[in-house]
Scaffold this active site. Structure first.
Site, short mmCIF file in Angstrom:
data_model
loop_
_atom_site.label_atom_id
_atom_site.label_comp_id
_atom_site.label_asym_id
_atom_site.label_seq_id
_atom_site.Cartn_x
_atom_site.Cartn_y
_atom_site.Cartn_z
N TYR A 68 1.23 -0.88 0.01
CA TYR A 68 -0.25 -0.18 0.14
C TYR A 68 0.64 1.06 -0.11
CZ TYR A 68 -4.02 2.92 0.84
OH TYR A 68 -4.75 4.12 1.07
N ALA A 97 4.42 1.59 -0.48
CA ALA A 97 4.85 1.36 -2.01
C ALA A 97 3.87 2.22 -3.40
CB ALA A 97 5.30 0.22 -1.95
N SER A 98 2.47 1.49 -3.30
CA SER A 98 1.95 2.40 -4.57
C SER A 98 1.62 3.75 -3.88
CB SER A 98 0.84 1.18 -4.40
OG SER A 98 0.14 1.77 -3.47
#
Length: 269
Positions: free
Chosen positions: A151, A153-154
Site C-alpha cells: 500500500y 509503496a504504491s
C-alpha cells in the site's frame, strides 16, 4: 465546476462515491468508473435523479484497455475531460515476510498502474482544457506504514509520478493535485488484502472516529478549484505526521510502529 466534465475512478463507494455527489452538487457532468456494476448503477441513478448528466463505465483500472475504454467513452459522450480523479485503490495488511508477492503486485497494478493508465489516455484532453489531474493517495504515501508495504509503496509511487507530471506541465496549463487523506471512513479496510490475497473482511479501526468521505470529497473539490499542488488532510495523522517525517524521522517511525501495533489482531509484535 458547473458543466465541467469530471471522471472519477473507484466511484461506486467510499471517497469516490462521495466525490461523485460532491461534483454533482456543483453542476458538473459526472463519469463514474468502477468494477462493481451493480453499485455503479445505483450511484448513477441517484445522480440522474438530481437532474445531472452522468455516465457510468465498468472499469478495472488494473487493465490498460479498460482505462482506454473509459476515456474513449467519456469523450464520445461529452467531448472532452476537465478533471480526472484517480481514486480507485485497494489496501492490504500483512508483514512483508509473510506476504505473497502476487498481493504486492496486485496493489501496484490497481493503485499505481491504474493511475498511470487513466492519466496517459486522458492527458491529451486535459491538456486541451487546461484541466486537472488528481491522485488520491494517503498519508501512507509520505511514511511507510508497517504491515502495509504494498500500500505504502504504491502510494509513494503515485506521488512521485504526479509530482514529476506537474513539473513536466509547468508551461502547458495542466494542474496536478496530490490529495492525501488521513484515515477516512470507507470500506477500504474491510476489503483490504491479507498475506495470501484473501479479503480481510472487517476493519481493524474505529471508523466512527475518522474523517467522513463526504468531508474528504469537499476538501478535494475545493483544492481542485484553487488549483493546489498538494492537499494533506487532518492534523494529527496528516500535517503533523509529514512534519515529523521531515524533522524527526526516527521518532515518527517508533510512534507509527506503536500506533499500528495497537490495532486489533495486528501482525506487528
Amino acid at each position: 465546476m458547473n458543466d465541467k466534465i469530471v471522471v472519477i475512478t473507484g466511484a461506486s463507494s467510499g471517497i469516490g462515491k462521495a466525490l461523485a455527489f460532491e461534483y454533482a452538487s456543483r453542476g458538473s457532468k459526472i463519469v463514474l468508473a468502477a468494477r462493481n456494476t451493480e453499485k455503479l448503477k445505483e450511484v448513477e441513478e441517484e445522480i440522474l435523479a438530481k437532474g445531472i448528466e452522468v455516465l457510468s463505465v465498468k472499469t478495472d483500472v488494473s487493465i490498460e484497455e479498460d482505462c482506454k475504454n473509459l476515456i474513449d467513452k467519456t469523450v464520445e459522450r461529452f467531448g472532452g475531460i476537465d478533471v480526472l480523479i484517480n481514486n480507485a485503490g485497494i489496501s492490504m495488511r500483512a508483514m512483508f515476510a509473510d506476504l505473497e508477492l502476487s498481493v504486492l503486485k496486485q496493489l501496484m497494478d490497481v493503485n499505481f498502474w491504474g493511475t498511470v493508465y487513466c492519466t496517459k489516455y486522458a492527458m491529451p484532453y486535459i491538456t486541451k482544457s487546461k484541466g486537472s489531474v488528481v491522485g488520491v493517495i494517503s498519508i501512507a504515501g509520505y511514511i511507510g506504514l508497517p504491515a502495509r508495504t504494498g500500500y505504502s509503496a504504491s502510494k509513494y509511487a503515485i506521488r512521485g509520478f504526479l509530482d514529476t507530471l506537474r513539473v513536466e506541465n509547468l508551461k502547458t496549463g495542466v494542474h496536478v493535485l496530490v490529495a492525501a487523506p488521513g484515515f477516512t471512513a470507507s470500506n477500504v479496510r474491510n476489503v483490504a488484502l491479507t498475506a495470501d490475497g484473501s479479503s480481510q473482511g472487517e476493519t481493524p479501526r474505529d471508523e466512527s472516529k475518522m474523517m467522513s468521505a463526504e468531508e474528504c470529497a469537499r476538501l478535494i473539490a475545493n483544492a481542485v478549484v484553487k488549483r493546489k499542488r498538494e492537499l494533506i488532510m487532518t492534523f494529527m495523522e496528516g500535517k503533523l505526521t509529514v512534519w515529523l517525517k521531515k524533522w524527526f524521522p526516527s521518532l515518527l517511525e517508533k510512534l507509527t510502529y506503536n500506533h499500528m501495533a495497537k490495532e486489533p489482531n495486528s501482525p506487528l509484535k
